[in-house]
Write a protein that holds these residues in place. Structure first.
Motif, mmCIF file in Angstrom:
data_model
loop_
_atom_site.group_PDB
_atom_site.id
_atom_site.type_symbol
_atom_site.label_atom_id
_atom_site.label_comp_id
_atom_site.label_asym_id
_atom_site.label_seq_id
_atom_site.Cartn_x
_atom_site.Cartn_y
_atom_site.Cartn_z
ATOM 1 N N GLY A 229 0.815 -1.218 0.000
ATOM 2 C CA GLY A 229 0.000 0.000 0.000
ATOM 3 C C GLY A 229 0.843 1.259 0.000
ATOM 4 N N ARG A 230 1.887 1.269 0.807
ATOM 5 C CA ARG A 230 2.765 2.441 0.898
ATOM 6 C C ARG A 230 3.535 2.627 -0.411
ATOM 7 N N GLU A 231 4.026 1.536 -0.986
ATOM 8 C CA GLU A 231 4.726 1.632 -2.270
ATOM 9 C C GLU A 231 3.802 2.193 -3.348
ATOM 10 N N ARG A 232 2.548 1.804 -3.306
ATOM 11 C CA ARG A 232 1.582 2.320 -4.289
ATOM 12 C C ARG A 232 1.361 3.819 -4.075
ATOM 13 N N GLN A 233 1.310 4.248 -2.828
ATOM 14 C CA GLN A 233 1.178 5.680 -2.543
ATOM 15 C C GLN A 233 2.374 6.446 -3.100
ATOM 16 N N VAL A 234 3.558 5.908 -2.889
ATOM 17 C CA VAL A 234 4.779 6.548 -3.399
ATOM 18 C C VAL A 234 4.723 6.604 -4.925
ATOM 19 N N LEU B 146 2.370 9.296 -6.176
ATOM 20 C CA LEU B 146 2.959 10.633 -6.012
ATOM 21 C C LEU B 146 4.077 10.867 -7.027
ATOM 22 N N ILE B 147 4.876 9.840 -7.316
ATOM 23 C CA ILE B 147 5.924 9.962 -8.338
ATOM 24 C C ILE B 147 5.302 10.287 -9.686
ATOM 25 N N VAL B 148 4.272 9.521 -10.052
ATOM 26 C CA VAL B 148 3.596 9.739 -11.337
ATOM 27 C C VAL B 148 2.971 11.136 -11.378
ATOM 28 N N GLY B 149 2.559 11.630 -10.217
ATOM 29 C CA GLY B 149 2.009 12.979 -10.126
ATOM 30 C C GLY B 149 3.061 14.073 -10.172
ATOM 31 N N ILE C 221 14.007 4.531 -0.205
ATOM 32 C CA ILE C 221 13.893 3.068 -0.105
ATOM 33 C C ILE C 221 12.629 2.584 -0.814
ATOM 34 N N TYR C 222 11.502 3.256 -0.530
ATOM 35 C CA TYR C 222 10.254 2.879 -1.199
ATOM 36 C C TYR C 222 10.369 3.066 -2.713
ATOM 37 N N ARG C 223 10.976 4.160 -3.103
ATOM 38 C CA ARG C 223 11.141 4.452 -4.535
ATOM 39 C C ARG C 223 11.980 3.357 -5.208
ATOM 40 N N ALA C 224 13.050 2.922 -4.564
ATOM 41 C CA ALA C 224 13.893 1.847 -5.108
ATOM 42 C C ALA C 224 13.099 0.542 -5.199
ATOM 43 N N ASN C 225 12.277 0.261 -4.189
ATOM 44 C CA ASN C 225 11.430 -0.942 -4.216
ATOM 45 C C ASN C 225 10.432 -0.878 -5.369
ATOM 46 N N VAL C 226 9.841 0.291 -5.557
ATOM 47 C CA VAL C 226 8.874 0.477 -6.652
ATOM 48 C C VAL C 226 9.561 0.252 -7.995
ATOM 49 N N MET C 227 10.716 0.846 -8.176
ATOM 50 C CA MET C 227 11.454 0.694 -9.442
ATOM 51 C C MET C 227 11.775 -0.777 -9.691
ATOM 52 N N SER C 228 12.183 -1.469 -8.662
ATOM 53 C CA SER C 228 12.539 -2.883 -8.788
ATOM 54 C C SER C 228 11.315 -3.745 -9.105
ATOM 55 N N LYS C 229 10.255 -3.591 -8.314
ATOM 56 C CA LYS C 229 9.050 -4.406 -8.518
ATOM 57 C C LYS C 229 8.375 -4.117 -9.855
ATOM 58 N N MET C 230 8.459 -2.880 -10.308
ATOM 59 C CA MET C 230 7.838 -2.506 -11.586
ATOM 60 C C MET C 230 8.779 -2.791 -12.763
#
Length: 182
Positions: free
Chosen positions: A124-129, A132-135, A155-164
Motif C-alpha cells: 500500500g505504501r509503495e503504491r502511494q509513493v 505521487l511519483i507519477v504525479g 527506499i520505497y522508490r527503489a522498491n517500486v522501481m525494482s518491482k515494476m
C-alpha cells in the motif's frame, strides 16, 4: 479460398452463433463477417464479441450497403466496411491490416497485464509513493505528504522501481500511465 490462396489460415462457420459457440479469446487474426446473416447479423456479432472482451478486429462485408448501416457497423466497432462486389486485393489489404492491428492490440494488452500484475505486487505504501511519483512529486514532497523521512522515500522508490522492473523514472511513469493505472 481467396484468403487461403494468400497463405492465410482461415476457418469458416455456418452461422454467427456457431462461431460464438466455438470462439476462443486467445485467437489472433481478424473476423470477416457479412452484414446480413440469418438469426444474428454482422452488427450484432460485433456487439457480442465486444461484450466478451474480444480484441479481434472485424471486417464487415455486404451486398446491401447503405450509409446508415455502415455507420452502425463502425459505431459497433467494425474496423472496415466493404461493399460487394469488391476487388480481391481490397479484401486482402483489409485483412492484412487487421491482422497487424490485432497483433499490436494483443501485444499492448499483454504489456498492460504485465504492468497490472506488477502493480498488484506493490505494498500500500509503495503504491502511494508510485502515485505521487507519477504525479510529479519530488522525494521531499512525498516525504512531507506521507509523513516519512526522505531516506524512507528513497527506499520505497527503489522498491517500486525494482518491482515494476523500470529502468528509469520515465520508463516507470510511461508504463504506469499506458496501463491506465495512473
Amino acid at each position: 479460398m481467396l484468403l487461403k490462396s494468400d497463405g492465410l489460415n482461415t476457418r469458416g462457420y455456418a452461422s454467427a452463433h456457431d462461431f460464438l459457440a466455438q470462439f476462443d479469446t486467445v485467437l489472433r487474426g481478424c473476423v470477416v463477417t457479412d452484414l446480413r446473416m440469418p438469426s444474428m447479423d454482422g452488427i450484432e456479432l460485433i456487439r457480442e464479441l465486444k461484450a466478451v472482451g474480444c480484441l479481434l478486429p472485424v471486417i464487415v462485408i455486404t451486398g446491401h450497403a447503405d450509409v446508415s448501416r455502415a455507420v452502425d457497423a463502425m459505431k459497433a466497432g467494425a474496423t472496415d466496411f466493404i461493399e460487394k462486389p469488391y476487388e480481391a486485393e481490397q479484401l486482402l489489404r483489409a485483412v492484412r491490416g487487421c491482422i497487424e492491428e490485432n497483433d499490436a492490440a494483443v501485444d499492448a494488452n499483454a504489456a498492460r497485464t504485465r504492468v497490472m500484475r506488477r502493480l498488484e505486487s506493490l505494498t500500500g505504501r509503495e503504491r502511494q509513493v508510485l502515485d505521487l511519483i507519477v504525479g510529479g512529486a519530488s522525494n521531499k514532497v512525498i516525504a512531507s505528504t506521507l509523513a516519512i523521512s526522505p531516506r524512507t522515500v528513497e527506499i520505497y522508490r527503489a522498491n517500486v522501481m525494482s518491482k515494476m522492473r523500470a529502468e528509469s523514472l520515465s520508463d516507470l511513469i510511461r508504463s504506469t500511465i499506458s496501463a491506465g493505472a495512473a
